[in-house]
Each structure stands twice: as structure tokens, then as C-alpha cells.
Design a protein around this motif. Structure first.
Motif: not given
Length: 121
Positions: A14-18, A66-70, A82-85
Motif C-alpha cells: 500500500g505504500g509508495s516509492l519513487r 498505480r505507477f507513473a513514469i516521467s 510507484m503507488y499502492r505497492l
């Protein structure tokens, strides 16, 4: 083209990482940067990709929403937010460069070292 990935770590479900991928080299506008991941005992799979020039993005179905690339062209860096891992997202994540934007790993000839993401339940 040289790539260096960073930002991995341990997080609860449920956590996030970048993740960050610092890119260097010539003619970066000719490339797409992709993220791949490899779980223990499994093949390396496509996660997401972005065209350096246009910013067009592509995602694997498993991470859509859930994931977003930029990218930040000024910093020569591509990010994977990365969200809602989930525990199944646990893997070593790699960034790579290709002159063809897409999910085919065979087209990616420049690779950075991996960064480990561990998601606990």
C-alpha cells in the motif's frame, strides 16, 4: 548512453516509492527510457517506458493506474513513481535505453544497474 538507477528500498504493501534513473550520453532525444523488473527466479519484465523527446508513455497492464513514469529533461532523469505497492511488485528494477519505444526487452541495449524494491505484506 549510460544509466544509473536509484531509489529502491523496503516498504509495506500500500505504500509508495519513487525510483530515479539518471541518464547521460549523446543524442538522448533519439531514445526511449524503459523500466523493467526481475523478481527472484523469474524473467525480466517490462514495466513502463517514456520517449525522451515526445514524452509519450507506455505501461504494462500490471502497473497501469498505480505507477507513473516521467522525465525531467533538465536533470537528465527519468522517474518511476510507484503507488499502492503490492508484495508481487517486489523485484530488482532496472532502467534501460532503446532507440525504439516499446516493451520488447530485445530492443533495449543500454542498461543501468538494478535497484531492489521489497514490498512486505
Amino acid at each position: 548512453v549510460q544509466l544509473q538507477a536509484s531509489g529502491g528500498g523496503s516498504v509495506q504493501a500500500g505504500g509508495s516509492l519513487r525510483l530515479s534513473c539518471e541518464v547521460s550520453g549523446r543524442a538522448l532525444n533519439d531514445y526511449a527510457i524503459g523500466w523493467f523488473r526481475q523478481a527472484p527466479g523469474k524473467e525480466r519484465d517490462f514495466v513502463a517506458a517514456i520517449s525522451w523527446l515526445s514524452g509519450n508513455m507506455l505501461y504494462a497492464d500490471s502497473v497501469k493506474g498505480r505507477f507513473a513514469i516521467s522525465r525531467n529533461n533538465a536533470k537528465n532523469t527519468v522517474y518511476l513513481q510507484m503507488y499502492r505497492l503490492r508484495p508481487e511488485d517486489t523485484a530488482v528494477y532496472y532502467c534501460a535505453a532503446s532507440t525504439i519505444r516499446g516493451s520488447n526487452i530485445a530492443n533495449y541495449h543500454h542498461w543501468g544497474q538494478g535497484t531492489l524494491v521489497t514490498v512486505s505484506s
